[in-house]
Design a protein around this motif. Structure first.
Motif, short mmCIF file in Angstrom:
data_model
loop_
_atom_site.label_atom_id
_atom_site.label_comp_id
_atom_site.label_asym_id
_atom_site.label_seq_id
_atom_site.Cartn_x
_atom_site.Cartn_y
_atom_site.Cartn_z
N GLY A 6 0.79 -1.23 0.00
CA GLY A 6 0.00 0.00 0.00
C GLY A 6 0.82 1.27 0.00
O GLY A 6 1.83 1.39 0.68
N ASP A 7 0.38 2.22 -0.80
CA ASP A 7 1.04 3.52 -0.78
C ASP A 7 0.02 4.59 -0.39
O ASP A 7 0.19 5.76 -0.63
N ALA A 8 -1.08 4.14 0.20
CA ALA A 8 -2.10 5.10 0.64
C ALA A 8 -1.63 5.75 1.94
O ALA A 8 -0.45 5.85 2.19
N ALA A 9 -2.57 6.17 2.75
CA ALA A 9 -2.25 6.90 3.97
C ALA A 9 -1.17 6.18 4.79
O ALA A 9 -0.27 6.80 5.32
N THR A 10 -1.26 4.87 4.84
CA THR A 10 -0.33 4.14 5.69
C THR A 10 0.36 3.05 4.88
O THR A 10 -0.19 2.54 3.92
N THR A 11 1.55 2.72 5.28
CA THR A 11 2.26 1.61 4.65
C THR A 11 2.44 0.53 5.69
O THR A 11 2.90 0.79 6.78
N PHE A 12 2.07 -0.67 5.32
CA PHE A 12 2.24 -1.78 6.27
C PHE A 12 3.38 -2.66 5.83
O PHE A 12 3.59 -2.86 4.64
N GLU A 13 4.04 -3.24 6.79
CA GLU A 13 4.95 -4.33 6.47
C GLU A 13 4.09 -5.50 6.06
O GLU A 13 3.06 -5.77 6.68
N SER A 14 4.51 -6.21 5.01
CA SER A 14 3.75 -7.39 4.61
C SER A 14 4.16 -8.57 5.47
O SER A 14 5.30 -8.66 5.91
N VAL A 15 3.22 -9.46 5.68
CA VAL A 15 3.55 -10.72 6.32
C VAL A 15 4.31 -11.54 5.27
O VAL A 15 3.95 -11.50 4.09
N ALA A 201 -6.60 2.20 3.83
CA ALA A 201 -7.37 3.40 4.17
C ALA A 201 -8.83 3.00 4.00
O ALA A 201 -9.12 1.87 3.59
N ASN A 202 -9.74 3.91 4.28
CA ASN A 202 -11.16 3.55 4.15
C ASN A 202 -11.54 3.50 2.66
O ASN A 202 -11.60 4.52 2.00
N PRO A 203 -11.80 2.29 2.12
CA PRO A 203 -12.05 2.17 0.67
C PRO A 203 -13.31 2.88 0.21
O PRO A 203 -13.46 3.17 -0.97
N LYS A 204 -14.19 3.19 1.17
CA LYS A 204 -15.44 3.88 0.78
C LYS A 204 -15.18 5.35 0.49
O LYS A 204 -15.96 6.00 -0.20
N HIS A 205 -14.10 5.89 1.03
CA HIS A 205 -13.82 7.32 0.84
C HIS A 205 -12.50 7.59 0.14
O HIS A 205 -12.23 8.72 -0.26
N ASP A 206 -11.64 6.60 0.03
CA ASP A 206 -10.29 6.85 -0.46
C ASP A 206 -9.95 5.86 -1.57
O ASP A 206 -9.75 4.66 -1.32
N ALA A 221 0.22 -2.04 13.46
CA ALA A 221 0.08 -0.98 12.45
C ALA A 221 -1.27 -1.05 11.76
O ALA A 221 -1.92 -0.03 11.49
N VAL A 222 -1.70 -2.25 11.46
CA VAL A 222 -3.00 -2.43 10.80
C VAL A 222 -4.12 -1.91 11.71
O VAL A 222 -4.98 -1.14 11.28
N GLN A 223 -4.05 -2.29 12.95
CA GLN A 223 -5.10 -1.89 13.89
C GLN A 223 -5.14 -0.37 14.04
O GLN A 223 -6.22 0.24 14.05
N GLU A 224 -3.97 0.23 14.09
CA GLU A 224 -3.90 1.69 14.23
C GLU A 224 -4.57 2.38 13.04
O GLU A 224 -5.36 3.31 13.21
N THR A 225 -4.29 1.90 11.86
CA THR A 225 -4.87 2.51 10.66
C THR A 225 -6.37 2.30 10.60
O THR A 225 -7.12 3.21 10.27
N VAL A 226 -6.78 1.08 10.92
CA VAL A 226 -8.21 0.79 10.88
C VAL A 226 -8.94 1.70 11.86
O VAL A 226 -9.99 2.25 11.56
N GLU A 227 -8.35 1.89 13.02
CA GLU A 227 -9.00 2.75 14.01
C GLU A 227 -9.03 4.20 13.56
O GLU A 227 -9.99 4.92 13.81
N ALA A 228 -7.98 4.62 12.86
CA ALA A 228 -7.92 6.02 12.42
C ALA A 228 -8.79 6.27 11.20
O ALA A 228 -9.34 7.36 11.02
N SER A 229 -8.97 5.24 10.35
CA SER A 229 -9.62 5.49 9.07
C SER A 229 -11.10 5.11 9.02
O SER A 229 -11.78 5.39 8.05
N SER A 230 -11.60 4.44 10.05
CA SER A 230 -12.99 4.03 9.96
C SER A 230 -13.78 4.57 11.14
O SER A 230 -13.25 4.75 12.23
N GLU A 231 -15.04 4.81 10.89
CA GLU A 231 -15.90 5.26 11.98
C GLU A 231 -16.21 4.04 12.85
O GLU A 231 -16.24 2.92 12.35
N VAL A 232 -16.43 4.30 14.12
CA VAL A 232 -16.81 3.19 15.00
C VAL A 232 -18.30 2.94 14.80
O VAL A 232 -19.14 3.51 15.46
N THR A 233 -18.62 2.15 13.80
CA THR A 233 -20.03 1.85 13.57
C THR A 233 -20.31 0.44 14.05
O THR A 233 -19.41 -0.39 14.09
#
Ligand code: GLU
Length: 287
Positions: A6-15, A201-206, A221-233
């Motif tokens: 990913g080159d979006a908002a966040t870059t993750f290390e791949s497994v 990032a949030n695929p619905k908006h980005d 890192a994944v959890q941090e991005t998910v928390e930052a990019s998605s609403e708590v619905t």
């Protein structure tokens, strides 16, 4: 592990690729599978239970059953299907609870009919948090499940929304399915959703959001991005990630996949890449 996703908002290390492959193989070999289907997977835009969507889900499950695997279905959709059935709002907890009872019976009648196309019987289990927390009650549940599986009956599980106000407000079937998978010793948890995985990032908006193929050592890192990019619905991606992670920490591979993908469960059964796989961490939290 120098690869990145990913080159979006966040870059993750791949497994690393071998770990991903091993997890897919473990998923493909699973004998006991918990499948979680969300409300969007079952209802249309007007909240009517969508028979085509239900049949598609049941067709996918039938692919696994035809291989001789055991499948437990954790199905949402009671409140949603209830809203489509009677013309009342779900503004209050009491209304949502009442709608769940209307929808749940409709849901089960539809499943019974749809699985009937494969000559399969279904059983309804409605659980609350108390049933999961109290070991005696949970043992009773797992004993019932084991008997149903011995009988080749497909257990269909939902929260008992009529008595569980807490569940309606903050609970969701993502955690329920994860607890069930751990409790019944499942070998695989598959969460089917309209989003189809974890994204950078949030695929619905980005539009630059990219699918994260696997979650393991990169979990923090994944959890941090998910928390930052998605609403708590309610029932959003965050709880799916938590549920999948909890299963993977119990050595159960967990996949978040797209419910509309063709033969999605058969593909997983063949070891093909689907959505995001949470690789079993063998007890390590990697945080
Ligand atoms: N138990 C609720 C229902 O069936 C929904 C739970 C969820 O969507 O996670 O309507």
């Amino acid at each position: 592990m120098s690869d990145t996703t990913g080159d979006a908002a966040t870059t993750f290390e791949s497994v690393d690729a071998d770990t991903v492959e091993a997890a897919r193989e473990q998923a493909a070999n699973a004998q006991r599978v918990v499948v979680k289907a969300g409300t969007n997977t079952l209802t249309d835009d007007d909240s009517n239970l969508d028979r085509e969507k239900v049949d598609k889900l049941v067709d996918d499950i039938a692919d696994l059953l035809a291989d001789g695997r055991e499948v437990l279905l954790v199905s949402s959709g009671a409140v949603g299907a209830g809203s489509g059935r009677v013309d009342y709002p779900s503004d209050t907890v009491e209304e949502a609870q009442a709608l769940s009872t209307v929808g749940q019976s409709h849901l089960m009648a539809t499943y019974a009919d749809s699985f009937g196309r494969y000559d399969r019987k279904v059983a309804q289990l409605l659980l609350t948090e108390t049933d999961l927390d109290d070991s005696e009650r949970f043992t009773n549940v797992t004993n019932t499940v084991e008997t149903l599986l011995d009988w080749d009956v497909v257990p269909i599980i939902n929260e008992n929304d009529a008595v569980a106000t807490e569940e309606i407000r903050i609970g969701d079937n993502d955690m329920l399915s994860s607890s069930v998978a751990i409790g019944v010793g499942a070998d695989l948890l598959v969460t089917l959703t309209d989003v189809g995985g974890v994204y950078t990032a949030n695929p619905k908006h980005d539009a630059s959001a990219e699918l994260v193929e696997a979650v393991g050592s990169n979990y923090a890192a994944v959890q941090e991005t998910v928390e930052a990019s998605s609403e708590v619905t309610f029932g959003g991606i965050q709880t799916k990630v938590h549920g999948a992670r909890a299963a993977s920490e119990h050595e159960i591979p967990a996949i978040i996949g797209k419910s509309t993908e063709e033969s999605v469960l058969a593909k997983i059964g063949d070891g093909k890449p689907v959505g995001t796989i949470f690789v079993p961490t063998n007890g390590e939290s990697n945080e």
